[in-house]
Design a protein around this motif. Sequence first.
Motif, PDB file in Angstrom:
ATOM      1  N   ARG A 263      49.458  27.100  -6.412  1.00 29.93           N
ATOM      2  CA  ARG A 263      49.520  27.021  -7.872  1.00 29.93           C
ATOM      3  C   ARG A 263      49.245  25.599  -8.325  1.00 29.93           C
ATOM      4  O   ARG A 263      49.730  24.644  -7.712  1.00 29.93           O
ATOM      5  CB  ARG A 263      50.914  27.416  -8.360  1.00 29.93           C
ATOM      6  CG  ARG A 263      50.986  28.866  -8.659  1.00 29.93           C
ATOM      7  CD  ARG A 263      52.302  29.391  -9.046  1.00 29.93           C
ATOM      8  NE  ARG A 263      53.161  28.637  -9.916  1.00 29.93           N
ATOM      9  CZ  ARG A 263      54.387  29.031 -10.184  1.00 29.93           C
ATOM     10  NH1 ARG A 263      54.879  30.111  -9.636  1.00 29.93           N
ATOM     11  NH2 ARG A 263      55.145  28.329 -10.988  1.00 29.93           N
ATOM     12  N   PRO A 264      48.476  25.456  -9.406  1.00 33.06           N
ATOM     13  CA  PRO A 264      48.243  24.098  -9.893  1.00 33.06           C
ATOM     14  C   PRO A 264      49.539  23.526 -10.475  1.00 33.06           C
ATOM     15  O   PRO A 264      50.421  24.267 -10.915  1.00 33.06           O
ATOM     16  CB  PRO A 264      47.188  24.287 -10.991  1.00 33.06           C
ATOM     17  CG  PRO A 264      47.313  25.717 -11.397  1.00 33.06           C
ATOM     18  CD  PRO A 264      47.802  26.463 -10.197  1.00 33.06           C
ATOM     19  N   ALA A 265      49.630  22.240 -10.449  1.00 31.45           N
ATOM     20  CA  ALA A 265      50.811  21.577 -11.004  1.00 31.45           C
ATOM     21  C   ALA A 265      50.868  21.829 -12.512  1.00 31.45           C
ATOM     22  O   ALA A 265      49.831  21.889 -13.177  1.00 31.45           O
ATOM     23  CB  ALA A 265      50.741  20.081 -10.728  1.00 31.45           C
ATOM     24  N   PRO A 266      52.049  22.003 -13.060  1.00 35.33           N
ATOM     25  CA  PRO A 266      52.138  22.242 -14.502  1.00 35.33           C
ATOM     26  C   PRO A 266      51.685  21.023 -15.293  1.00 35.33           C
ATOM     27  O   PRO A 266      51.845  19.887 -14.855  1.00 35.33           O
ATOM     28  CB  PRO A 266      53.629  22.520 -14.733  1.00 35.33           C
ATOM     29  CG  PRO A 266      54.329  21.967 -13.552  1.00 35.33           C
ATOM     30  CD  PRO A 266      53.344  21.982 -12.418  1.00 35.33           C
ATOM     31  N   LYS A 267      51.073  21.296 -16.430  1.00 35.17           N
ATOM     32  CA  LYS A 267      50.610  20.203 -17.282  1.00 35.17           C
ATOM     33  C   LYS A 267      51.805  19.529 -17.929  1.00 35.17           C
ATOM     34  O   LYS A 267      52.769  20.179 -18.304  1.00 35.17           O
ATOM     35  CB  LYS A 267      49.696  20.738 -18.379  1.00 35.17           C
ATOM     36  CG  LYS A 267      48.421  21.322 -17.874  1.00 35.17           C
ATOM     37  CD  LYS A 267      47.593  21.838 -19.027  1.00 35.17           C
ATOM     38  CE  LYS A 267      46.339  22.502 -18.519  1.00 35.17           C
ATOM     39  NZ  LYS A 267      45.555  23.076 -19.604  1.00 35.17           N
ATOM     40  N   LYS A 268      51.720  18.222 -18.029  1.00 36.75           N
ATOM     41  CA  LYS A 268      52.788  17.488 -18.692  1.00 36.75           C
ATOM     42  C   LYS A 268      52.515  17.513 -20.187  1.00 36.75           C
ATOM     43  O   LYS A 268      51.410  17.242 -20.636  1.00 36.75           O
ATOM     44  CB  LYS A 268      52.859  16.063 -18.175  1.00 36.75           C
ATOM     45  CG  LYS A 268      53.286  15.995 -16.736  1.00 36.75           C
ATOM     46  CD  LYS A 268      53.712  14.623 -16.357  1.00 36.75           C
ATOM     47  CE  LYS A 268      54.169  14.663 -14.918  1.00 36.75           C
ATOM     48  NZ  LYS A 268      55.153  13.680 -14.630  1.00 36.75           N
ATOM     49  N   LEU A 269      53.539  17.867 -20.940  1.00 33.79           N
ATOM     50  CA  LEU A 269      53.404  17.929 -22.391  1.00 33.79           C
ATOM     51  C   LEU A 269      53.731  16.574 -22.996  1.00 33.79           C
ATOM     52  O   LEU A 269      54.590  15.852 -22.494  1.00 33.79           O
ATOM     53  CB  LEU A 269      54.333  18.996 -22.963  1.00 33.79           C
ATOM     54  CG  LEU A 269      54.071  20.425 -22.486  1.00 33.79           C
ATOM     55  CD1 LEU A 269      55.134  21.352 -23.033  1.00 33.79           C
ATOM     56  CD2 LEU A 269      52.701  20.879 -22.932  1.00 33.79           C
ATOM     57  N   SER A 270      53.049  16.287 -24.069  1.00 36.94           N
ATOM     58  CA  SER A 270      53.315  15.027 -24.744  1.00 36.94           C
ATOM     59  C   SER A 270      54.654  15.108 -25.461  1.00 36.94           C
ATOM     60  O   SER A 270      55.224  16.179 -25.659  1.00 36.94           O
ATOM     61  CB  SER A 270      52.210  14.737 -25.763  1.00 36.94           C
ATOM     62  OG  SER A 270      52.263  15.695 -26.800  1.00 36.94           O
TER      63      SER A 270
END
Length: 91
Positions: free
Chosen positions: A18-25
């Motif tokens: 699984r790709p790493a989760p995107k970091k939210l601003s």
Amino acid sequence: MSKFERLLDRQPEGIPARPAPKKLSAQAYKIPEPPEAPAKPNGAEYVKLTAYIRKETHRAVKRLLLESDQDLSELIEALLAQWLRSQSGKI
């Protein structure tokens, strides 16, 4: 090291990683400020009203109110006030 950390690091065979989760601003977590005035009047001169009407009537009224940018409460208030004026001689 926890005994479960190795399980998390191990990737089962045949299952793509699984790709790493995107970091939210920080803005993604920002909670909007409440409006200055409440959406509906909460004063002592107002009461909540519940009524049953046909679904077809409700849909048609909602559609027309959306087009005219008018509120259902405003419409009901105007209709009831008009009805009261027409009944003033009967009371």
